[in-house]
Scaffold this motif. Structure first.
Motif, PDB file in Angstrom:
ATOM      1  N   GLU A  27      47.985  89.127  39.861  1.00  0.00           N
ATOM      2  CA  GLU A  27      48.830  88.773  40.986  1.00  0.00           C
ATOM      3  C   GLU A  27      49.057  90.028  41.816  1.00  0.00           C
ATOM      4  O   GLU A  27      49.248  91.120  41.247  1.00  0.00           O
ATOM      5  N   LEU A  28      49.062  89.890  43.125  1.00  0.00           N
ATOM      6  CA  LEU A  28      49.540  90.977  43.976  1.00  0.00           C
ATOM      7  C   LEU A  28      51.041  90.811  44.161  1.00  0.00           C
ATOM      8  O   LEU A  28      51.830  91.656  43.749  1.00  0.00           O
ATOM      9  N   GLY A  29      51.446  89.705  44.759  1.00  0.00           N
ATOM     10  CA  GLY A  29      52.852  89.353  44.865  1.00  0.00           C
ATOM     11  C   GLY A  29      52.988  87.852  44.740  1.00  0.00           C
ATOM     12  O   GLY A  29      52.095  87.108  45.158  1.00  0.00           O
ATOM     13  N   ALA A  30      54.083  87.384  44.152  1.00  0.00           N
ATOM     14  CA  ALA A  30      54.201  85.948  43.897  1.00  0.00           C
ATOM     15  C   ALA A  30      55.635  85.584  43.564  1.00  0.00           C
ATOM     16  O   ALA A  30      56.480  86.448  43.278  1.00  0.00           O
ATOM     17  N   SER A  31      55.897  84.282  43.573  1.00  0.00           N
ATOM     18  CA  SER A  31      57.187  83.745  43.148  1.00  0.00           C
ATOM     19  C   SER A  31      56.943  82.428  42.433  1.00  0.00           C
ATOM     20  O   SER A  31      55.998  81.701  42.747  1.00  0.00           O
ATOM     21  N   VAL A  32      57.810  82.127  41.463  1.00  0.00           N
ATOM     22  CA  VAL A  32      57.698  80.887  40.705  1.00  0.00           C
ATOM     23  C   VAL A  32      59.102  80.364  40.418  1.00  0.00           C
ATOM     24  O   VAL A  32      60.010  81.143  40.114  1.00  0.00           O
ATOM     25  N   VAL A  33      59.282  79.055  40.551  1.00  0.00           N
ATOM     26  CA  VAL A  33      60.597  78.425  40.358  1.00  0.00           C
ATOM     27  C   VAL A  33      60.430  77.152  39.535  1.00  0.00           C
ATOM     28  O   VAL A  33      59.457  76.411  39.704  1.00  0.00           O
ATOM     29  N   MET A 353      51.995  82.496  46.213  1.00  0.00           N
ATOM     30  CA  MET A 353      51.486  83.848  46.023  1.00  0.00           C
ATOM     31  C   MET A 353      50.754  84.309  47.274  1.00  0.00           C
ATOM     32  O   MET A 353      50.432  83.497  48.144  1.00  0.00           O
ATOM     33  N   ASN A 354      50.471  85.602  47.359  1.00  0.00           N
ATOM     34  CA  ASN A 354      49.709  86.095  48.513  1.00  0.00           C
ATOM     35  C   ASN A 354      48.261  86.439  48.172  1.00  0.00           C
ATOM     36  O   ASN A 354      47.399  86.417  49.051  1.00  0.00           O
ATOM     37  N   LYS A 355      47.957  86.735  46.934  1.00  0.00           N
ATOM     38  CA  LYS A 355      46.577  87.017  46.535  1.00  0.00           C
ATOM     39  C   LYS A 355      45.913  85.703  46.133  1.00  0.00           C
ATOM     40  O   LYS A 355      46.240  85.109  45.116  1.00  0.00           O
ATOM     41  N   MET A 356      44.974  85.256  46.942  1.00  0.00           N
ATOM     42  CA  MET A 356      44.367  83.961  46.733  1.00  0.00           C
ATOM     43  C   MET A 356      43.286  84.007  45.663  1.00  0.00           C
ATOM     44  O   MET A 356      42.488  84.946  45.604  1.00  0.00           O
ATOM     45  N   GLY A 357      43.280  83.001  44.798  1.00  0.00           N
ATOM     46  CA  GLY A 357      42.214  82.845  43.829  1.00  0.00           C
ATOM     47  C   GLY A 357      41.130  81.939  44.384  1.00  0.00           C
ATOM     48  O   GLY A 357      41.260  81.365  45.460  1.00  0.00           O
ATOM     49  N   LEU A 358      40.055  81.808  43.634  1.00  0.00           N
ATOM     50  CA  LEU A 358      38.963  80.939  44.048  1.00  0.00           C
ATOM     51  C   LEU A 358      39.331  79.496  43.740  1.00  0.00           C
ATOM     52  O   LEU A 358      39.773  79.172  42.648  1.00  0.00           O
ATOM     53  N   GLY A 359      39.178  78.629  44.703  1.00  0.00           N
ATOM     54  CA  GLY A 359      39.459  77.219  44.485  1.00  0.00           C
ATOM     55  C   GLY A 359      40.382  76.676  45.549  1.00  0.00           C
ATOM     56  O   GLY A 359      41.239  77.390  46.079  1.00  0.00           O
ATOM     57  N   LEU A 360      40.191  75.401  45.879  1.00  0.00           N
ATOM     58  CA  LEU A 360      40.983  74.770  46.925  1.00  0.00           C
ATOM     59  C   LEU A 360      42.218  74.066  46.388  1.00  0.00           C
ATOM     60  O   LEU A 360      43.117  73.713  47.136  1.00  0.00           O
TER      61      LEU A 360
END
Length: 379
Positions: A27-33, A353-360
């Motif tokens: 992760e670069l930056g992210a949030s989870v709730v 999150m701001n760092k995108m992974g592969l996949g739609l």
């Protein structure tokens, strides 16, 4: 970089997974709730807002949430259904007469909401300039023919979902989709979410980091291929989300700006019976509409099995294995963001999150977070 926020002790494994991904750079930056019955039991954030790692991801950091925006767009439409201003079984042309051209007169509102309309994108050529021009983008869609027989099967309306439904919202309410969301959803709920982004908020936006390239070239597909047409017109460009033109646009398919807290605040209205802290947006009867299955099978655009109700995806174990069966609806965004609304457990799970992974739709990260939550809930 430490993780901030609060987490009930039973969800320590979720926090551990989140901290591990932040520390490793996954992760670069992210949030989870996690919200259960209107109570926020997990609210975590951490990492950085920029790829240079100079700005921490703060409590009020927001980012472009891609197709998680669609969860709010669908809610806006369902609110108008709840107010008897729209009928999901009425022809779209009843509200937007120009849309009835070229064989689209029998397309119903539920077909737009469930990605089964056959109007899964803009007929090429179609540019980013066209995309940012509301009237031009709507006129293009109104003039097109459906790409398959409406109502028969889904074909993900990846880029034009917000344009189709937003035009209906505009015709009926007199407000743009972005304004409707601001006035009727985000404002009353005091939720830090907007379609597009006001310029005064740009300093706190975490720029998206584009994902690795797709393992295939869209332009190498045949010109009539539905994936190429839906995803390539205009060409998907993650970096566009960091531009002023994108932030100023009204793109209810994929330019919502928020974080896990604001999406959970809004979307918990569905698991909690239609109200959040006394603010009523939906009735139970309208919520029931979501679970009327509209399609179940291989999606014509994404090429994977999907189930759609009215406005949201429904559990599909082959494509989203971390979401169990039951009265659950969900959708996610390009790169991995995710919104899960679990009515059986009165629970909402959100991850942005701001760092995108592969996949739609989803990512290994979002899947791991969902599994960590359900291991606790279903223990």
């Amino acid at each position: 970089m430490t993780v901030s926020g609060q987490c009930s002790p039973e969800f320590d494994d979720l926090r551990t997974e989140f901290e591990k991904n932040i520390a490793s750079g996954e992760e670069l930056g992210a949030s989870v709730v996690v919200d259960i019955d209107g109570e926020v039991v997990v609210d975590l954030w951490g990492g950085f807002s920029d790829s240079e790692r100079t700005r921490p991801w703060e409590a009020d950091t927001i980012t472009n949430v891609w197709s998680s925006t669609k969860t709010v767009t669908s809610l806006a439409v369902l609110m108008l259904v709840d107010r008897h201003q729209l009928d999901v079984r009425a022809p779209v042309a009843e509200y937007w007469p120009e849309f009835g051209a070229n064989g689209k007169d029998r397309i119903e509102l539920r077909h737009l909401l469930s990605h089964t309309s056959g109007v899964a994108g803009w007929e090429p050529p179609f540019t980013m300039d066209n995309l940012y021009d509301w009237d031009s983008a709507s006129s293009h869609l109104a003039a097109q023919k459906p790409w398959w027989e409406p109502g028969r099967s889904s074909g993900y309306h990846a880029q034009n979902y917000g344009q189709l439904l937003g035009e209906v919202v505009r015709r009926v309410s007199g407000k743009s989709l972005a304004q409707f969301v601001a006035d009727e959803i985000a404002g009353p709920l005091d939720a830090d979410f907007q379609i597009g982004a006001h310029e005064l908020d740009w300093p706190r936006i975490a720029d998206v980091v584009p994902p690795p390239p797709l393992p295939f070239d869209l332009t190498a597909l045949p010109e009539g291929n539905l994936m190429r047409k839906a995803l390539g017109s205009p060409p998907l460009d993650a970096a566009a989300a960091n531009t002023a033109s994108w932030r100023r646009a009204d793109l209810g398919a994929y330019n919502g700006h928020g974080n896990a807290r604001s999406l959970a605040r809004i979307m918990s209205v569905i698991p909690c019976g239609g109200s959040v802290d006394g603010v009523k947006l939906l009735s139970p009867a309208t919520i029931e509409l979501i679970f009327e299955e509209q399609s179940n099978g291989r999606d014509r655009v994404l090429g994977v099995p999907l189930r759609f109700g009215i406005g949201y995806g429904l559990p599909e174990p082959q494509t989203v294995p971390a979401i169990p069966d039951g009265r659950i609806c969900f959708w996610g965004g390009w790169g991995g963001s995710m919104v899960v609304m679990d009515l059986d457990r009165r629970m909402t799970i959100t991850y942005m999150m701001n760092k995108m992974g592969l996949g739609l739709l989803g990512s290994p990260r979002s899947e791991a977070y969902l599994r960590a939550v359900y291991q606790v809930i279903d223990a």
